[in-house]
Design a protein around this motif. Structure first.
Motif, mmCIF file in Angstrom:
data_model
loop_
_atom_site.group_PDB
_atom_site.id
_atom_site.type_symbol
_atom_site.label_atom_id
_atom_site.label_comp_id
_atom_site.label_asym_id
_atom_site.label_seq_id
_atom_site.Cartn_x
_atom_site.Cartn_y
_atom_site.Cartn_z
ATOM 1 N N PHE A 217 0.852 -1.178 0.000
ATOM 2 C CA PHE A 217 0.000 0.000 0.000
ATOM 3 C C PHE A 217 0.896 1.239 0.000
ATOM 4 C CE2 PHE A 217 -2.317 -3.441 1.883
ATOM 5 C CZ PHE A 217 -3.617 -3.303 1.400
ATOM 6 N N GLY A 218 0.565 2.204 -0.848
ATOM 7 C CA GLY A 218 1.355 3.425 -0.953
ATOM 8 C C GLY A 218 0.515 4.653 -0.684
ATOM 9 N N ALA A 219 0.905 5.444 0.321
ATOM 10 C CA ALA A 219 0.214 6.689 0.671
ATOM 11 C C ALA A 219 0.936 7.847 0.000
ATOM 12 C CB ALA A 219 0.194 6.883 2.177
ATOM 13 N N GLU A 220 0.208 8.634 -0.793
ATOM 14 C CA GLU A 220 0.817 9.621 -1.675
ATOM 15 C C GLU A 220 0.449 11.056 -1.289
ATOM 16 O OE1 GLU A 220 0.750 6.682 -5.602
ATOM 17 O OE2 GLU A 220 -0.749 8.278 -5.405
ATOM 18 N N VAL A 221 1.460 11.890 -1.197
ATOM 19 C CA VAL A 221 1.249 13.312 -0.895
ATOM 20 C C VAL A 221 0.834 14.081 -2.144
ATOM 21 C CG1 VAL A 221 2.376 15.452 -0.154
ATOM 22 C CG2 VAL A 221 2.820 13.329 1.074
ATOM 23 N N GLY A 222 1.651 13.994 -3.202
ATOM 24 C CA GLY A 222 1.384 14.759 -4.412
ATOM 25 C C GLY A 222 0.127 14.326 -5.145
ATOM 26 N N PRO A 223 0.017 13.041 -5.515
ATOM 27 C CA PRO A 223 -1.180 12.576 -6.213
ATOM 28 C C PRO A 223 -2.429 12.523 -5.336
ATOM 29 C CG PRO A 223 0.702 11.186 -6.729
ATOM 30 C CD PRO A 223 1.115 12.058 -5.585
ATOM 31 N N ARG A 224 -2.264 12.623 -4.020
ATOM 32 C CA ARG A 224 -3.391 12.595 -3.080
ATOM 33 C C ARG A 224 -4.211 11.324 -3.262
ATOM 34 N NH1 ARG A 224 -5.636 18.775 -2.074
ATOM 35 N NH2 ARG A 224 -3.589 19.667 -1.541
ATOM 36 N N ASP A 225 -3.591 10.212 -2.913
ATOM 37 C CA ASP A 225 -4.255 8.932 -3.119
ATOM 38 C C ASP A 225 -3.619 7.887 -2.216
ATOM 39 O OD1 ASP A 225 -6.020 7.127 -4.212
ATOM 40 O OD2 ASP A 225 -4.961 6.895 -6.115
ATOM 41 N N LEU A 226 -4.362 6.802 -1.991
ATOM 42 C CA LEU A 226 -3.850 5.609 -1.338
ATOM 43 C C LEU A 226 -3.977 4.472 -2.344
ATOM 44 C CD1 LEU A 226 -2.809 4.090 1.171
ATOM 45 C CD2 LEU A 226 -5.202 3.754 1.835
ATOM 46 N N LYS A 227 -2.838 3.943 -2.798
ATOM 47 C CA LYS A 227 -2.844 2.917 -3.840
ATOM 48 C C LYS A 227 -2.455 1.556 -3.263
ATOM 49 C CE LYS A 227 -2.087 5.654 -8.038
ATOM 50 N NZ LYS A 227 -2.061 7.010 -7.474
ATOM 51 N N LYS A 228 -2.982 0.520 -3.920
ATOM 52 C CA LYS A 228 -2.631 -0.850 -3.572
ATOM 53 C C LYS A 228 -1.948 -1.497 -4.770
ATOM 54 C CE LYS A 228 -4.489 -5.227 -1.812
ATOM 55 N NZ LYS A 228 -5.705 -5.943 -1.348
ATOM 56 N N TYR A 229 -0.824 -2.168 -4.498
ATOM 57 C CA TYR A 229 -0.055 -2.865 -5.517
ATOM 58 C C TYR A 229 -0.159 -4.363 -5.262
ATOM 59 C CZ TYR A 229 1.971 1.774 -6.174
ATOM 60 O OH TYR A 229 2.146 3.131 -6.392
ATOM 61 N N LEU A 230 -0.857 -5.078 -6.129
ATOM 62 C CA LEU A 230 -1.008 -6.509 -6.018
ATOM 63 C C LEU A 230 0.160 -7.225 -6.688
ATOM 64 C CD1 LEU A 230 -4.798 -6.821 -6.871
ATOM 65 C CD2 LEU A 230 -3.764 -7.411 -4.673
ATOM 66 N N LYS A 231 0.567 -8.329 -6.129
ATOM 67 C CA LYS A 231 1.607 -9.120 -6.766
ATOM 68 C C LYS A 231 1.099 -9.689 -8.091
ATOM 69 C CE LYS A 231 4.646 -10.640 -3.052
ATOM 70 N NZ LYS A 231 5.249 -11.811 -2.397
ATOM 71 N N LYS A 232 1.983 -9.730 -9.081
ATOM 72 C CA LYS A 232 1.627 -10.267 -10.384
ATOM 73 C C LYS A 232 1.411 -11.788 -10.304
ATOM 74 C CE LYS A 232 4.159 -6.738 -12.977
ATOM 75 N NZ LYS A 232 5.311 -6.462 -13.862
#
Length: 340
Positions: free
Chosen positions: A325-340
């Protein structure tokens, strides 16, 4: 002869222990494989409000994803919105709290008992620059520092991160801007009594400039994201310096998982202008990870939305399946990265 053999054994044991602690520092790694799918927005906020800046996310032992939102902006000053939010693994809001309490939430961690620790990095109108311990339900259990900040150890100047040692001691990193003379690690007992501090302004061994992230490994060693020096500084729990790593680039976030994998978020590096902020030649932004046993970078989740200064994850969390999970300041978002 016997005493000489004993002495030699002691020396070899000490050398081996030192070598185990002194894993090499390598050049920044940009070409490691990316075993993750493209990141996608993870979860909606309460009441359908839009995400503001966020730099904090962590995954608790029970699988709850904890994050904060800076109240739809990059500050919560004057806002009644609840910035601290608990999500289920499928992205549903479980609870939220903290409205009217924070100026700028910054550091976020969850201890082994499930309690939530958050630092407030800014001050306004005599409020802010404190560290809070919450129960999982949002009850304030402890507050460290004076409202509005102050001189250590009674007050904080821009507390960036908080980490809890295995014995319950509380480690707080402070100093976020050019006031590098305030860059310190402060240690408190589980009851909140000041014990010691270490670090301080400088670029030498054990000195710091913007200690932005804190994490402990399984052996109780403290990893400090010494961001303005583009390195991870390593200490034992008493504050003795153990070495540094440059291969993980400019650290905004550090996570150590139970299997002793280290994840490091670099949200700032730029190689174009040596006079500009966040200069880190030869390093690209992204989330790097590797095993602590040799500290080699094994993978890199690259910045998928490059921006001028702050993009990709400033805060990082990892679940039991290894999803990030990545918390972003600039893009203003919380993203999830799933394993391939």
């Amino acid at each position: 002869m016997a005493w000489r053999l004993v002495s030699l054994s002691i020396i070899l044991a000490m050398w081996g222990a030192h070598a185990a602690l002194a894993q090499a520092s390598y050049p920044c790694v940009n070409d490691a494989p990316d075993p993750y799918q493209r990141g996608v927005s993870f979860a909606p906020l309460p009441d359908g409000r839009a995400w503001g800046s966020t730099a904090g996310v962590t995954v608790a032992a029970d699988g709850t994803i904890w994050a904060y939102d800076r109240c739809g902006a990059n500050s919560c000053a004057g806002s009644p919105l609840d910035p601290i939010i608990a999500f289920s693994p499928d992205g549903k809001v479980r609870r939220h709290f903290g409205g009217g309490l924070f100026q700028m939430p910054h550091g976020l961690t969850v201890d082994d008992a499930g309690n939530v620790w958050v630092t407030d990095n800014a001050a306004k109108d005599g409020r802010g620059m404190q560290v809070y311990k919450f129960s999982p339900q949002g009850q304030i259990l402890m507050t460290l520092g004076k409202p509005g900040g102050g001189e250590a150890p009674d007050g904080f100047f821009q507390p960036n991160a908080v980490a809890i040692a295995s014995n319950g001691d509380i480690f707080v990193a402070q100093g976020h801007t050019a006031r590098g003379d305030k860059s310190l690690i402060l240690v408190f007992s589980p009851e909140g009594k000041f014990i010691r501090s270490f670090g301080g302004k400088g670029s030498g061994p054990g000195e710091l400039d913007v200690p932005h992230a804190l994490a402990f490994d399984a052996k109780g060693r403290l990893l400090v994201g010494d961001r303005n020096h583009n390195r991870i500084a390593r200490f034992d729990r008493d504050g003795s310096y153990l070495g540094e790593w440059k291969q993980f680039s400019r650290p905004s976030a550090i996570v150590v998982t139970r299997d002793q994998t280290i994840y490091v978020g670099d949200s700032e590096s730029q190689s174009r202008d040596a006079a500009a902020y966040a200069y880190n030649p030869g390093c690209e932004k992204g989330i790097r990870f590797g095993k602590l046993e040799d500290a080699r970078v094994l993978g890199l989740i690259p910045d998928q939305q490059p921006m001028s200064v702050s993009s990709t994850a400033e805060g990082v969390g990892v679940d039991k399946e290894g999803n990030v999970f990545g918390a972003e300041v600039g893009p203003r978002d919380l993203k999830k990265y799933l394993k391939k």
